[in-house]
Design a protein around this motif. Structure first.
Motif, mmCIF file in Angstrom:
data_model
loop_
_atom_site.group_PDB
_atom_site.id
_atom_site.type_symbol
_atom_site.label_atom_id
_atom_site.label_comp_id
_atom_site.label_asym_id
_atom_site.label_seq_id
_atom_site.Cartn_x
_atom_site.Cartn_y
_atom_site.Cartn_z
ATOM 1 N N ASN A 63 5.908 6.529 -24.241
ATOM 2 C CA ASN A 63 5.609 5.183 -24.748
ATOM 3 C C ASN A 63 4.301 5.153 -25.545
ATOM 4 O OD1 ASN A 63 3.653 5.328 -22.786
ATOM 5 N ND2 ASN A 63 4.158 3.397 -21.821
ATOM 6 N N ASP A 64 4.033 6.220 -26.280
ATOM 7 C CA ASP A 64 2.816 6.315 -27.099
ATOM 8 C C ASP A 64 1.544 6.187 -26.264
ATOM 9 O OD1 ASP A 64 4.209 6.740 -29.489
ATOM 10 O OD2 ASP A 64 4.491 4.575 -29.773
ATOM 11 N N TRP A 65 1.555 6.709 -25.055
ATOM 12 C CA TRP A 65 0.387 6.785 -24.188
ATOM 13 C C TRP A 65 -0.157 5.429 -23.749
ATOM 14 C CZ3 TRP A 65 -0.458 11.377 -22.030
ATOM 15 C CH2 TRP A 65 0.113 12.480 -22.654
ATOM 16 N N LYS A 66 0.719 4.440 -23.627
ATOM 17 C CA LYS A 66 0.291 3.135 -23.095
ATOM 18 C C LYS A 66 0.269 3.201 -21.571
ATOM 19 C CE LYS A 66 2.243 0.719 -26.991
ATOM 20 N NZ LYS A 66 3.577 0.470 -27.494
ATOM 21 N N GLN A 67 -0.766 2.603 -20.975
ATOM 22 C CA GLN A 67 -0.907 2.629 -19.515
ATOM 23 C C GLN A 67 0.162 1.777 -18.843
ATOM 24 O OE1 GLN A 67 -4.765 1.808 -17.912
ATOM 25 N NE2 GLN A 67 -5.816 2.835 -19.602
ATOM 26 N N VAL A 68 0.698 2.297 -17.751
ATOM 27 C CA VAL A 68 1.641 1.563 -16.909
ATOM 28 C C VAL A 68 1.040 1.535 -15.505
ATOM 29 C CG1 VAL A 68 3.973 1.487 -15.979
ATOM 30 C CG2 VAL A 68 3.588 2.389 -18.286
ATOM 31 N N PRO A 69 0.686 0.336 -14.988
ATOM 32 C CA PRO A 69 0.088 0.275 -13.650
ATOM 33 C C PRO A 69 1.096 0.681 -12.578
ATOM 34 C CG PRO A 69 0.414 -1.926 -14.538
ATOM 35 C CD PRO A 69 0.803 -0.967 -15.611
ATOM 36 N N MET A 70 0.585 1.306 -11.530
ATOM 37 C CA MET A 70 1.428 1.717 -10.417
ATOM 38 C C MET A 70 1.219 0.758 -9.248
ATOM 39 S SD MET A 70 0.978 5.840 -10.764
ATOM 40 C CE MET A 70 2.294 6.262 -9.648
ATOM 41 N N VAL A 71 2.207 0.680 -8.362
ATOM 42 C CA VAL A 71 2.196 -0.243 -7.235
ATOM 43 C C VAL A 71 1.778 0.498 -5.967
ATOM 44 C CG1 VAL A 71 3.633 -1.792 -5.837
ATOM 45 C CG2 VAL A 71 4.031 -1.588 -8.294
ATOM 46 N N SER A 72 0.876 -0.098 -5.199
ATOM 47 C CA SER A 72 0.437 0.509 -3.947
ATOM 48 C C SER A 72 1.517 0.364 -2.883
ATOM 49 C CB SER A 72 -0.845 -0.160 -3.453
ATOM 50 O OG SER A 72 -1.175 0.315 -2.166
ATOM 51 N N PHE A 78 0.731 5.437 -4.390
ATOM 52 C CA PHE A 78 1.109 4.518 -5.460
ATOM 53 C C PHE A 78 2.384 5.038 -6.119
ATOM 54 C CE2 PHE A 78 -3.307 3.787 -4.790
ATOM 55 C CZ PHE A 78 -3.536 2.466 -5.130
ATOM 56 N N VAL A 79 3.243 4.107 -6.536
ATOM 57 C CA VAL A 79 4.505 4.495 -7.168
ATOM 58 C C VAL A 79 4.817 3.585 -8.349
ATOM 59 C CG1 VAL A 79 5.590 5.481 -5.112
ATOM 60 C CG2 VAL A 79 5.812 3.046 -5.556
ATOM 61 N N VAL A 80 5.644 4.091 -9.239
ATOM 62 C CA VAL A 80 6.193 3.295 -10.335
ATOM 63 C C VAL A 80 7.458 4.005 -10.793
ATOM 64 C CG1 VAL A 80 4.947 4.421 -12.242
ATOM 65 C CG2 VAL A 80 5.643 2.042 -12.461
ATOM 66 N N LYS A 81 8.416 3.219 -11.258
ATOM 67 C CA LYS A 81 9.609 3.809 -11.866
ATOM 68 C C LYS A 81 9.689 3.312 -13.297
ATOM 69 C CE LYS A 81 12.505 0.404 -9.550
ATOM 70 N NZ LYS A 81 13.607 0.174 -8.634
#
Length: 103
Positions: A63-72, A78-81
């Motif tokens: 995604n062009d190095w855009k930050q995606v926050p992860m969930v605690s 921390f996780v994210v899908k």
């Protein structure tokens, strides 16, 4: 068993707990990581950061190095899908700790 008598099992646990004579049963521990893993659908990729932190994000070439926050998920990290097309990608975790941000 004598058919003339109808046996009834009496449960005194609530009263014993209320009187403090028996400890409250501990609720089953929910495995949030396994629950999260089970929610990942085909076409999604799961990212997991295991080390304790204040906040974590992931960024990558998908995604062009855009930050995606992860969930605690508590002590499990921390996780994210993220939905992404099949392919090879580069990624980096951004981690905020009490010692300062590290990546």
């Amino acid at each position: 068993i004598n058919p003339k008598f109808n046996l009834v099992k009496v449960d005194f646990d609530p009263e014993l707990i209320q009187l403090g004579l028996k400890p409250k049963p501990t609720p089953p521990v929910e495995d949030k990581l396994e629950k999260f893993k089970a929610s990942v659908k085909p076409g999604e990729t799961m990212f997991h950061w295991k080390t304790p932190a204040l906040a974590v994000a992931v960024k990558g070439s998908w995604n062009d190095w855009k930050q995606v926050p992860m969930v605690s998920i508590g002590k499990q990290g921390f996780v994210v899908k993220i939905a992404m097309d099949p392919g090879r990608y580069y990624f980096k975790f951004l981690v905020a700790t009490t010692d300062g941000a590290q990546s």
